[in-house]
Design a protein around this motif. Structure first.
Motif, short mmCIF file in Angstrom:
data_model
loop_
_atom_site.label_atom_id
_atom_site.label_comp_id
_atom_site.label_asym_id
_atom_site.label_seq_id
_atom_site.Cartn_x
_atom_site.Cartn_y
_atom_site.Cartn_z
N THR A 275 0.88 -1.16 0.00
CA THR A 275 0.00 0.00 0.00
C THR A 275 0.91 1.21 0.00
OG1 THR A 275 -1.76 -1.11 1.23
CG2 THR A 275 -1.71 1.30 1.33
N ILE A 276 0.57 2.24 -0.77
CA ILE A 276 1.42 3.42 -0.87
C ILE A 276 0.74 4.60 -0.20
CG2 ILE A 276 2.68 4.96 -2.40
CD1 ILE A 276 2.53 2.76 -4.54
N LEU A 277 1.46 5.25 0.70
CA LEU A 277 0.96 6.42 1.40
C LEU A 277 1.72 7.66 0.94
CD1 LEU A 277 -0.61 7.96 3.60
CD2 LEU A 277 1.15 7.19 5.23
N VAL A 278 0.98 8.68 0.53
CA VAL A 278 1.57 9.97 0.17
C VAL A 278 1.21 10.98 1.26
CG1 VAL A 278 1.73 11.79 -1.57
CG2 VAL A 278 1.28 9.43 -2.28
N LEU A 279 2.21 11.46 1.96
CA LEU A 279 1.99 12.47 3.01
C LEU A 279 1.94 13.84 2.35
CD1 LEU A 279 4.49 11.11 5.68
CD2 LEU A 279 2.00 10.92 5.73
N ALA A 280 0.76 14.47 2.40
CA ALA A 280 0.57 15.75 1.70
C ALA A 280 -0.12 16.78 2.58
CB ALA A 280 -0.25 15.52 0.43
N GLY A 281 -0.06 16.60 3.88
CA GLY A 281 -0.69 17.55 4.79
C GLY A 281 0.20 18.74 5.05
N LYS A 282 -0.29 19.63 5.89
CA LYS A 282 0.47 20.81 6.29
C LYS A 282 1.30 20.48 7.52
CE LYS A 282 -3.18 24.02 4.83
NZ LYS A 282 -4.07 25.12 5.28
N ARG A 283 2.59 20.77 7.47
CA ARG A 283 3.44 20.51 8.63
C ARG A 283 3.05 21.45 9.76
NH1 ARG A 283 8.10 17.86 9.47
NH2 ARG A 283 8.37 17.45 7.23
N ASP A 284 2.69 20.87 10.88
CA ASP A 284 2.24 21.63 12.05
C ASP A 284 1.01 22.47 11.75
OD1 ASP A 284 4.43 20.66 13.56
OD2 ASP A 284 5.72 22.24 12.75
N GLY A 285 0.28 22.12 10.69
CA GLY A 285 -0.93 22.84 10.34
C GLY A 285 -0.69 24.22 9.74
N LYS A 286 0.57 24.54 9.44
CA LYS A 286 0.93 25.87 8.95
C LYS A 286 0.97 25.94 7.43
CE LYS A 286 3.85 26.73 13.02
NZ LYS A 286 5.25 26.97 13.49
N LEU A 287 0.71 27.12 6.89
CA LEU A 287 0.79 27.34 5.46
C LEU A 287 2.25 27.37 5.03
CD1 LEU A 287 -0.72 27.98 2.81
CD2 LEU A 287 -0.50 30.41 3.38
N ASP A 288 2.60 26.53 4.08
CA ASP A 288 3.97 26.46 3.59
C ASP A 288 4.30 27.72 2.77
OD1 ASP A 288 6.37 24.46 2.88
OD2 ASP A 288 5.81 25.55 1.07
N PRO A 289 5.53 28.26 2.88
CA PRO A 289 5.90 29.46 2.12
C PRO A 289 5.73 29.31 0.61
CG PRO A 289 7.49 29.08 3.86
CD PRO A 289 6.59 27.87 3.85
N LEU A 290 6.04 28.13 0.07
CA LEU A 290 5.86 27.93 -1.37
C LEU A 290 4.38 27.94 -1.74
CD1 LEU A 290 8.47 25.12 -2.17
CD2 LEU A 290 8.59 27.52 -2.82
#
Length: 275
Positions: free
Chosen positions: A19-34
């Motif tokens: 099974t393949i898992l792609v982690l695509a959430g926000k780190r610490d719930g914060k908006l990423d600069p990119l």
């Protein structure tokens, strides 16, 4: 021949499909600069070379196995509704969403409960990952009797791929490496190895996390390069009670993910060279 090339995988060998898992959430719930720069809510949908970051990743995952279940861990699944690869894989019954949790480990645990094992984990910004690398890490787990596998690349291979691809490395007595954001877990017990990432796993950026995750003595040994890479893996295995192995991949591009403005530019250059 370097002993780090002795685990090259025979791609003709059959191994159980993960099974393949792609982690695509926000780190610490914060908006990423990119993401902020691109005007989107999640980094996974930041465009590069004409499509979202996660679109590149999913295209590779789709090609790696034609029967693998793919899970995407994300805080807001609706942001992926217009991604072509998401629509295609959903239509084929191969892709499901799983809600991202407060931390990485919690997200992995939730996804494992939904999708099962063995579990191959990557990230939504791992644009340069390849079919061969994914299959090699999966094969290494089975062939070497591992509970957990870390996909890694050597400093010299990364610098050969692009001189600005990585600037910091984990240095051991015999090798300097960076991670390729490809991980493999055999079963539920293997989740014990994921505990190292309980507080985010940004070990190079936050050195104090090494002590918290691996203990003071292991931190001292790491600081003074007292262990070989495989010796360090043996120590980690004893600490977490599961067999953790390193699988060193020859392609240095695999350790370049889209983490900031610099690596975005590097990845864009490498994708353009492939076109």
């Amino acid at each position: 021949m370097s002993r780090f090339k002795c685990y090259r995988t025979n791609m003709m060998t059959d191994h159980p499909t993960p099974t393949i898992l792609v982690l695509a959430g926000k780190r610490d719930g914060k908006l990423d600069p990119l993401a902020e720069r691109a005007g989107v809510s999640h980094k996974a949908v930041v465009p590069i070379a004409g499509r979202p970051l996660i679109g590149h990743v999913l295209q590779t995952l789709e090609a790696a196995w034609d029967d693998a279940k793919i899970l995407i861990s994300i805080h807001d699944p609706s942001v992926l509704e217009d991604v072509e690869e998401v629509k295609r894989l959903k239509s084929a019954g191969r892709l499901e969403m799983t809600m991202a949790q407060h931390g990485i480990v919690e997200s992995v645990e939730a996804a494992a409960a939904q999708g099962g094992f063995p579990l191959l984990i990557t990230t939504g910004d791992n644009v340069l990952t390849t079919v061969d690398a994914l299959r090699a890490v999966n094969a290494a787990g089975h062939d070497r009797g591992a509970d957990a596998v870390l996909g890694l690349a050597r400093r010299e291979d990364i610098q050969a791929a692009h001189p600005d691809g990585q600037r910091k490395f984990y240095e051991f007595k015999d090798i300097a490496i960076a991670n390729c954001n490809i991980y493999w877990l055999r079963n539920e017990k293997s989740l014990q190895a994921a505990e190292a990432f309980r507080d985010g796993g940004q070990f190079i950026k936050t050195p104090g996390a090494i002590r918290k995750a691996f203990g003071l003595w292991n931190l001292i040994r790491f600081r003074f390069r007292m262990d070989t890479l495989y010796g360090a893996m043996d120590r980690l295995s004893k600490r977490f009670g599961v067999r953790v192995i390193a699988h060193v991949l020859d392609d240095g591009r695999l350790a370049i993910d889209v983490d900031n403005e610099r690596t975005y530019r590097v990845t864009e250059e490498l994708l353009a060279a492939d076109a």
